[in-house]
Design a protein around this motif. Structure first.
Motif, PDB file in Angstrom:
ATOM      1  N   ASP A 128      -2.334  11.933   5.000  1.00 21.85           N
ATOM      2  CA  ASP A 128      -3.322  10.987   5.749  1.00 21.85           C
ATOM      3  C   ASP A 128      -3.594   9.963   4.951  1.00 21.85           C
ATOM      4  OD1 ASP A 128      -3.635  13.805   6.547  1.00 21.85           O
ATOM      5  OD2 ASP A 128      -5.505  14.063   5.298  1.00 21.85           O
ATOM      6  N   THR A 129      -3.688   9.318   3.874  1.00 21.24           N
ATOM      7  CA  THR A 129      -3.491   8.208   3.171  1.00 21.24           C
ATOM      8  C   THR A 129      -2.330   6.985   3.732  1.00 21.24           C
ATOM      9  OG1 THR A 129      -4.536   8.679   1.251  1.00 21.24           O
ATOM     10  CG2 THR A 129      -3.174   6.518   0.901  1.00 21.24           C
ATOM     11  N   ASN A 130      -0.909   7.372   4.262  1.00 21.48           N
ATOM     12  CA  ASN A 130      -0.442   6.501   4.432  1.00 21.48           C
ATOM     13  C   ASN A 130      -0.646   6.431   5.734  1.00 21.48           C
ATOM     14  OD1 ASN A 130       0.920   7.490   1.481  1.00 21.48           O
ATOM     15  ND2 ASN A 130       2.906   7.716   2.800  1.00 21.48           N
ATOM     16  N   ARG A 131      -0.843   7.662   6.825  1.00 23.13           N
ATOM     17  CA  ARG A 131      -1.340   7.368   8.369  1.00 23.13           C
ATOM     18  C   ARG A 131      -2.268   6.677   8.312  1.00 23.13           C
ATOM     19  NH1 ARG A 131      -0.579  12.211   8.935  1.00 23.13           N
ATOM     20  NH2 ARG A 131      -3.269  13.043   9.085  1.00 23.13           N
ATOM     21  N   TYR A 132      -3.215   6.946   7.748  1.00 20.93           N
ATOM     22  CA  TYR A 132      -4.667   5.794   7.991  1.00 20.93           C
ATOM     23  C   TYR A 132      -3.884   4.218   7.824  1.00 20.93           C
ATOM     24  CZ  TYR A 132      -6.842  10.270   8.682  1.00 20.93           C
ATOM     25  OH  TYR A 132      -7.669  11.741   9.002  1.00 20.93           O
ATOM     26  N   GLY A 133      -3.671   4.840   6.471  1.00 20.92           N
ATOM     27  CA  GLY A 133      -3.013   3.128   6.561  1.00 20.92           C
ATOM     28  C   GLY A 133      -1.990   2.108   7.641  1.00 20.92           C
ATOM     29  N   ASN A 134      -0.989   2.964   7.305  1.00 26.35           N
ATOM     30  CA  ASN A 134      -0.092   2.734   8.768  1.00 26.35           C
ATOM     31  C   ASN A 134      -1.148   2.118  10.417  1.00 26.35           C
ATOM     32  OD1 ASN A 134       2.200   2.114   7.732  1.00 26.35           O
ATOM     33  ND2 ASN A 134       2.919   4.896   7.883  1.00 26.35           N
ATOM     34  N   ILE A 135      -2.349   3.164  10.423  1.00 26.33           N
ATOM     35  CA  ILE A 135      -2.939   3.073  11.957  1.00 26.33           C
ATOM     36  C   ILE A 135      -4.228   1.553  11.264  1.00 26.33           C
ATOM     37  CG2 ILE A 135      -5.076   3.345  13.044  1.00 26.33           C
ATOM     38  CD1 ILE A 135      -4.100   6.219  13.000  1.00 26.33           C
ATOM     39  N   ALA A 136      -4.173   1.129  10.404  1.00 32.49           N
ATOM     40  CA  ALA A 136      -4.427  -0.201  10.173  1.00 32.49           C
ATOM     41  C   ALA A 136      -4.316  -1.242   9.933  1.00 32.49           C
ATOM     42  CB  ALA A 136      -5.583   0.035   8.542  1.00 32.49           C
ATOM     43  N   THR A 205       8.544   7.110  -4.366  1.00 32.19           N
ATOM     44  CA  THR A 205       8.857   6.134  -5.358  1.00 32.19           C
ATOM     45  C   THR A 205       7.586   4.409  -5.078  1.00 32.19           C
ATOM     46  OG1 THR A 205      10.488   5.102  -5.164  1.00 32.19           O
ATOM     47  CG2 THR A 205      10.283   6.354  -6.573  1.00 32.19           C
ATOM     48  N   LEU A 206       6.594   5.281  -4.319  1.00 32.27           N
ATOM     49  CA  LEU A 206       5.818   4.388  -3.778  1.00 32.27           C
ATOM     50  C   LEU A 206       4.329   4.427  -3.946  1.00 32.27           C
ATOM     51  CD1 LEU A 206       5.690   0.514  -2.769  1.00 32.27           C
ATOM     52  CD2 LEU A 206       5.394   2.303  -0.353  1.00 32.27           C
ATOM     53  N   ASP A 207       3.953   3.344  -5.212  1.00 30.43           N
ATOM     54  CA  ASP A 207       2.662   4.111  -4.716  1.00 30.43           C
ATOM     55  C   ASP A 207       1.696   3.421  -3.762  1.00 30.43           C
ATOM     56  OD1 ASP A 207      -0.738   2.070  -6.078  1.00 30.43           O
ATOM     57  OD2 ASP A 207       0.133   4.733  -7.062  1.00 30.43           O
ATOM     58  N   PRO A 208       1.033   4.198  -2.968  1.00 30.57           N
ATOM     59  CA  PRO A 208      -0.029   3.862  -1.602  1.00 30.57           C
ATOM     60  C   PRO A 208      -1.002   3.124  -2.042  1.00 30.57           C
ATOM     61  CG  PRO A 208      -0.199   6.275  -2.567  1.00 30.57           C
ATOM     62  CD  PRO A 208       0.649   5.431  -3.695  1.00 30.57           C
ATOM     63  N   LEU A 209      -1.449   2.605  -3.286  1.00 32.33           N
ATOM     64  CA  LEU A 209      -2.343   1.494  -3.420  1.00 32.33           C
ATOM     65  C   LEU A 209      -1.904   0.088  -3.193  1.00 32.33           C
ATOM     66  CD1 LEU A 209      -5.421   0.157  -3.213  1.00 32.33           C
ATOM     67  CD2 LEU A 209      -5.410   1.663  -5.898  1.00 32.33           C
ATOM     68  N   GLY A 211       1.411   0.009  -2.970  1.00 32.22           N
ATOM     69  CA  GLY A 211       1.774  -0.827  -1.973  1.00 32.22           C
ATOM     70  C   GLY A 211       1.693  -0.945  -0.521  1.00 32.22           C
ATOM     71  N   GLY A 212       0.725  -0.915  -0.572  1.00 32.24           N
ATOM     72  CA  GLY A 212      -0.294  -0.509   1.277  1.00 32.24           C
ATOM     73  C   GLY A 212      -1.046  -2.016   1.046  1.00 32.24           C
ATOM     74  N   LEU A 213      -1.739  -2.842  -0.533  1.00 28.74           N
ATOM     75  CA  LEU A 213      -2.080  -4.288  -0.575  1.00 28.74           C
ATOM     76  C   LEU A 213      -1.368  -4.610  -0.655  1.00 28.74           C
ATOM     77  CD1 LEU A 213      -4.359  -3.050  -3.412  1.00 28.74           C
ATOM     78  CD2 LEU A 213      -5.240  -4.155  -1.344  1.00 28.74           C
ATOM     79  N   ALA A 214       0.238  -4.525  -1.102  1.00 32.71           N
ATOM     80  CA  ALA A 214       1.292  -6.058  -0.698  1.00 32.71           C
ATOM     81  C   ALA A 214       1.753  -6.061   0.397  1.00 32.71           C
ATOM     82  CB  ALA A 214       2.556  -5.375  -1.798  1.00 32.71           C
ATOM     83  N   ILE A 215       1.518  -4.973   2.117  1.00 30.15           N
ATOM     84  CA  ILE A 215       2.075  -4.712   2.846  1.00 30.15           C
ATOM     85  C   ILE A 215       0.580  -6.007   3.953  1.00 30.15           C
ATOM     86  CG2 ILE A 215       2.576  -3.373   5.301  1.00 30.15           C
ATOM     87  CD1 ILE A 215       3.203  -0.913   2.993  1.00 30.15           C
ATOM     88  N   ALA A 216      -0.350  -5.165   3.386  1.00 30.38           N
ATOM     89  CA  ALA A 216      -1.349  -5.994   3.919  1.00 30.38           C
ATOM     90  C   ALA A 216      -1.202  -7.161   4.612  1.00 30.38           C
ATOM     91  CB  ALA A 216      -2.965  -5.567   3.723  1.00 30.38           C
ATOM     92  N   LYS A 217      -1.472  -7.615   2.913  1.00 26.44           N
ATOM     93  CA  LYS A 217      -0.515  -9.064   2.519  1.00 26.44           C
ATOM     94  C   LYS A 217       0.242 -10.227   3.359  1.00 26.44           C
ATOM     95  CE  LYS A 217      -0.110 -12.184  -1.570  1.00 26.44           C
ATOM     96  NZ  LYS A 217      -0.268 -12.716  -2.887  1.00 26.44           N
ATOM     97  N   SER A 218       1.321  -9.046   3.114  1.00 29.12           N
ATOM     98  CA  SER A 218       2.417  -9.346   4.074  1.00 29.12           C
ATOM     99  C   SER A 218       2.457 -10.020   5.492  1.00 29.12           C
ATOM    100  CB  SER A 218       3.946  -8.792   4.220  1.00 29.12           C
ATOM    101  OG  SER A 218       4.349  -8.722   2.596  1.00 29.12           O
ATOM    102  N   ILE A 219       1.300  -8.613   6.106  1.00 32.94           N
ATOM    103  CA  ILE A 219       0.693  -8.866   7.536  1.00 32.94           C
ATOM    104  C   ILE A 219       0.173  -9.742   7.398  1.00 32.94           C
ATOM    105  CG2 ILE A 219       0.088  -8.072   9.083  1.00 32.94           C
ATOM    106  CD1 ILE A 219       0.590  -5.305   8.112  1.00 32.94           C
ATOM    107  N   LEU A 220      -0.844 -10.575   7.106  1.00 34.13           N
ATOM    108  CA  LEU A 220      -1.980 -11.647   6.916  1.00 34.13           C
ATOM    109  C   LEU A 220      -0.544 -13.162   6.986  1.00 34.13           C
ATOM    110  CD1 LEU A 220      -4.455 -10.341   4.773  1.00 34.13           C
ATOM    111  CD2 LEU A 220      -4.585 -11.224   7.267  1.00 34.13           C
ATOM    112  N   THR A 221       0.129 -13.544   6.008  1.00 33.71           N
ATOM    113  CA  THR A 221       0.766 -13.949   5.298  1.00 33.71           C
ATOM    114  C   THR A 221       1.774 -14.600   6.757  1.00 33.71           C
ATOM    115  OG1 THR A 221       0.933 -13.701   3.315  1.00 33.71           O
ATOM    116  CG2 THR A 221       2.653 -15.295   4.317  1.00 33.71           C
ATOM    117  N   VAL A 222       2.804 -13.619   7.090  1.00 34.20           N
ATOM    118  CA  VAL A 222       3.800 -13.347   8.483  1.00 34.20           C
ATOM    119  C   VAL A 222       3.179 -13.928   9.768  1.00 34.20           C
ATOM    120  CG1 VAL A 222       4.922 -12.289  10.130  1.00 34.20           C
ATOM    121  CG2 VAL A 222       4.882 -11.771   7.447  1.00 34.20           C
ATOM    122  N   GLY A 223       1.687 -13.109   9.954  1.00 35.94           N
ATOM    123  CA  GLY A 223       0.745 -13.676  11.253  1.00 35.94           C
ATOM    124  C   GLY A 223       0.480 -14.760  11.235  1.00 35.94           C
ATOM    125  N   VAL A 224      -0.462 -15.771   9.633  1.00 36.72           N
ATOM    126  CA  VAL A 224      -0.570 -17.056   9.519  1.00 36.72           C
ATOM    127  C   VAL A 224       0.324 -18.033   9.942  1.00 36.72           C
ATOM    128  CG1 VAL A 224      -1.843 -18.518   8.022  1.00 36.72           C
ATOM    129  CG2 VAL A 224      -2.738 -16.197   8.378  1.00 36.72           C
TER     130      VAL A 224
END
Length: 229
Positions: A128-136, A205-209, A211-224
Motif C-alpha cells: 500500500d505504501t508503494n502504491r499510494y506513493g506512486n499515485i502521488a 532492498t529499497l527503503d520506501p521512505l 527511496g520515496g523522498l529521493a524519487i519525489a526530489k528527482s521529479i521536482l528537479t526534472v520537472g523544473v
C-alpha cells in the motif's frame, strides 16, 4: 507504420540486478520463451549471491560494478547494448514478460517510449505504501508537465535507442521517473501501456521512505529543469 519494422532480433532487454537469485532464472527463462531466444539480455550486476552466475548460464551479458544505486546500474544497462530497441525490466519477476510483443508492436507503431502502467489494473500485489506513493508521484509529475502521467516509476519500458542517446540523464534513485519525464517534456511520442504487476520474488532492498523522498526530489528537479529549457 514507420519504414523500419523491428523484430526481437533488434531488441535488448536490460536490467540492474542485486541479489536476485530467487527470481532471475524465471525472468530470463520467460524472456527467452517469449522472444524465441532472439532478444539480447544485459544484466548490470552488484550481487553477492549467485545472480550473475545464473544470468551467464542463460547467455546474458553480465556487466559487474560495485553497488552505486539503482540509477547507476540502469544507466549502464541502457547504454551498454547497441541494438535499436532497448527494453528495461526488473529482475524480481514482478513484470509480465509475456507482454514484450505488445511493447515492440507499440514501438513499431511509431512510439519512441512505451511505458508499462502498473496502476491501471490496481497493482494489488504492490504494498500500500508503494502504491499510494506512486499515485502521488504521478500527480506531481502531471502537475509539473501539464500532461497526465499515470505511472512514473515503472521498471518496464521500451525505448528507441535514439531517445537514450539524445538525452543526458542525471538522476540515480529517481532515474525511472526521469526516463519518462524528459522524453515527454521534449515532445517524443510516449505511450503508457497498462500491465499487470505481480508480487515480487525475494526481498526488496529499497527503503520506501528514503527511496520515496529521493524519487519525489528527482521529479521536482526534472520537472523544473524541463519547464525552463
Amino acid at each position: 507504420m514507420p519504414d523500419d519494422t523491428y523484430t526481437f532480433d533488434d531488441v535488448s532487454v536490460v536490467m540492474g540486478t542485486y541479489n536476485e537469485e530467487a527470481a532471475i532464472d524465471t525472468v530470463l527463462t520467460d524472456i527467452a520463451a517469449v522472444t524465441d531466444d532472439r532478444a539480447n539480455v544485459v544484466c548490470v550486476d552488484s550481487s553477492q549471491d549467485r545472480t550473475p552466475e545464473i544470468a551467464r548460464e542463460h547467455g546474458a551479458t553480465v556487466v559487474e560494478q560495485p553497488p552505486q544505486g539503482y540509477g547507476v546500474a540502469v544507466h549502464e544497462a541502457i547504454t551498454t547494448p547497441d541494438r535499436p530497441v532497448v527494453v528495461t525490466t526488473d529482475c524480481d519477476d514482478t513484470y509480465p514478460m509475456e507482454r514484450l510483443p505488445d511493447f515492440l508492436d507499440a514501438i513499431n507503431d511509431g512510439y519512441d517510449v512505451v511505458s508499462g502502467d502498473r496502476l491501471y489494473h490496481g497493482a494489488d500485489a504492490m504494498p500500500d505504501t508503494n502504491r499510494y506513493g506512486n499515485i502521488a508521484f504521478a500527480l506531481l509529475a502531471s502537475l509539473l508537465l501539464g500532461e497526465r502521467v499515470h505511472d512514473t516509476t515503472t521498471g518496464m519500458r521500451a525505448y528507441r535507442r535514439r531517445v537514450i542517446e539524445d538525452i543526458t540523464w542525471t538522476e540515480n534513485t529517481g532515474l525511472s521517473a526521469e526516463l519518462l519525464l524528459r522524453p515527454l517534456a521534449r515532445g517524443y511520442r510516449v505511450r503508457e501501456l497498462p500491465i499487470d504487476y505481480r508480487e515480487r520474488a525475494g526481498e526488496t532492498t529499497l527503503d520506501p521512505l528514503t527511496g520515496g523522498l529521493a524519487i519525489a526530489k528527482s521529479i521536482l528537479t526534472v520537472g523544473v529543469e524541463e519547464r525552463h529549457r
